[in-house]
Design a protein around this motif. Structure first.
Motif, PDB file in Angstrom:
ATOM      1  N   MET A 188       0.835  -1.209   0.000  1.00 32.84           N
ATOM      2  CA  MET A 188       0.000   0.000   0.000  1.00 32.84           C
ATOM      3  C   MET A 188       0.867   1.254   0.000  1.00 32.84           C
ATOM      4  SD  MET A 188      -2.927  -1.173   2.729  1.00 32.84           S
ATOM      5  CE  MET A 188      -3.654   0.455   2.809  1.00 32.84           C
ATOM      6  N   GLU A 189       1.928   1.228   0.801  1.00 27.83           N
ATOM      7  CA  GLU A 189       2.823   2.376   0.851  1.00 27.83           C
ATOM      8  C   GLU A 189       3.503   2.599  -0.497  1.00 27.83           C
ATOM      9  OE1 GLU A 189       6.633   3.995   3.499  1.00 27.83           O
ATOM     10  OE2 GLU A 189       5.865   1.959   3.763  1.00 27.83           O
ATOM     11  N   GLU A 191       2.379   1.689  -3.408  1.00 28.04           N
ATOM     12  CA  GLU A 191       1.366   2.152  -4.358  1.00 28.04           C
ATOM     13  C   GLU A 191       1.083   3.634  -4.161  1.00 28.04           C
ATOM     14  OE1 GLU A 191      -1.482   2.239  -7.367  1.00 28.04           O
ATOM     15  OE2 GLU A 191       0.119   0.834  -6.901  1.00 28.04           O
ATOM     16  N   ARG A 192       0.983   4.055  -2.888  1.00 27.37           N
ATOM     17  CA  ARG A 192       0.746   5.478  -2.623  1.00 27.37           C
ATOM     18  C   ARG A 192       1.914   6.333  -3.106  1.00 27.37           C
ATOM     19  NH1 ARG A 192      -3.786   6.618  -3.131  1.00 27.37           N
ATOM     20  NH2 ARG A 192      -3.725   4.619  -4.184  1.00 27.37           N
ATOM     21  N   LYS A 193       3.145   5.824  -2.894  1.00 25.62           N
ATOM     22  CA  LYS A 193       4.311   6.567  -3.362  1.00 25.62           C
ATOM     23  C   LYS A 193       4.312   6.660  -4.887  1.00 25.62           C
ATOM     24  CE  LYS A 193       7.455   5.690   0.494  1.00 25.62           C
ATOM     25  NZ  LYS A 193       8.731   5.045   0.910  1.00 25.62           N
ATOM     26  N   ALA A 196       1.832   9.214  -5.842  1.00 25.75           N
ATOM     27  CA  ALA A 196       2.340  10.546  -5.519  1.00 25.75           C
ATOM     28  C   ALA A 196       3.390  10.992  -6.527  1.00 25.75           C
ATOM     29  CB  ALA A 196       2.921  10.551  -4.109  1.00 25.75           C
TER      30      ALA A 196
END
Length: 303
Positions: A188-189, A191-193, A196
């Motif tokens: 998840m991290e 994917e968020r990065k 972003a």
């Protein structure tokens, strides 16, 4: 004196005997009366009751209220897609038949809680094996809890009834095991990065596009302004030349004098300029001598 002591002793013995023959059943409890180790009677109504003194008869109490059993086992369970999950659950149950409960389960609530915990866990394991993680987190969770409750009721009402009633079975949490949870969080991290960074790249590209367009608009605006300025300047120069021509045409002698002054200004523009001329034979300074304006354009100075 001995008689008084005997009477007092007799009274105390009678009171002790009477107190051992009287018991009170609370409204929150069942009173189970034993006679020589065997269940003789179950008192379900609250109030004052009598029995024979021990060891002939004695009484024990069992809670009749609605009880809550919370899960304490953190061992993971396998779903239909072989995912290891940990669930938290609770069960609301009560003792309905103290006689059957004591014969088939135990003499206190803890005995029933221990056995009920095992039955509920097995039921959850069986039902979770049939379902995916998505189903556990969706509206089908209600069906899962209903199926578990049905299986638990079938177990406690089997060949040897427990004398209990299961009122409700609920799941409070469904989660992956810690190792999988950490992996999911990392994905998840990441994917968020990625999102972003993609947004930053898109924003940077849009920024460059806006800046390039602004620079282009600026260049166009400056070019147009310069063109208009040169056009206005040219028109002004043309108009000034026309005015000069008209003015000089009206008085040629003044025009010659004016040009001589311009030549003087150009010749003495800097302090270091040096001029070597013959004032008598040259027409360059003729305007200074107060004579008529020179008939021709004065020659330039030598530097």
């Amino acid at each position: 004196m001995n008689r008084v002591g005997l009477i007092a002793t007799s009274i105390l013995v009678a009171l002790a005997l009477l107190s051992s023959m009287v018991f009170v059943v609370d409204q929150r409890q069942f009173g189970v009366l034993y006679a020589l180790g065997q269940i003789k009677d179950v008192i379900t109504e609250p109030g004052l009751n009598f029995k024979l003194p021990p060891p002939f008869q004695n009484v024990k109490y069992i809670d009749k209220r609605l009880l809550t059993l919370d899960s304490t086992d953190t061992e993971p369970m396998l779903t239909a897609e072989k995912q290891r999950v940990v669930i938290d659950w609770y069960v609301r149950w009560r003792i309905t038949d103290p006689s059957e409960y004591i014969r088939n389960v135990g003499e206190n609530e803890n005995a029933g809680a221990m056995q009920l915990n095992r039955v509920v866990r097995n039921a959850f394991q069986e039902e979770i094996n049939k379902r995916t993680v998505k189903e556990l987190l969706s509206l089908k969770r209600e069906a899962l809890m209903a199926d578990v409750k049905r299986e638990v009721l079938e177990s406690v009402r089997g060949a040897k009834p427990w004398g209990v009633d299961v009122v409700d079975v609920r799941i409070t949490r469904v989660d992956y095991v810690e190792a999988i949870t950490e992996s999911v969080y990392r994905r998840m991290e990441a994917e968020r990065k990625r999102v972003a960074n993609e947004l930053r790249s898109t924003g940077a590209a849009e920024g460059e596009k806006i800046r390039a367009d602004a620079d282009r608009q600026r260049e166009i605006t400056v070019a147009n302004a310069y063109r208009d300025a040169q056009k206005v300047k040219g028109e002004g120069d043309a108009q000034a030349a026309r005015i000069y021509a008209d003015a000089f045409g009206k008085d040629p002698q003044f025009a010659q004098f004016y040009r001589s002054l311009d030549a003087y200004k150009a010749s003495f523009n800097r302090k270091g300029d040096v001029m070597v001329v013959d004032p008598g034979s040259s027409d360059f300074f003729r305007a200074f001598r107060g004579n008529a304006a020179p008939s021709a354009q004065p020659s330039g100075p030598r530097k």
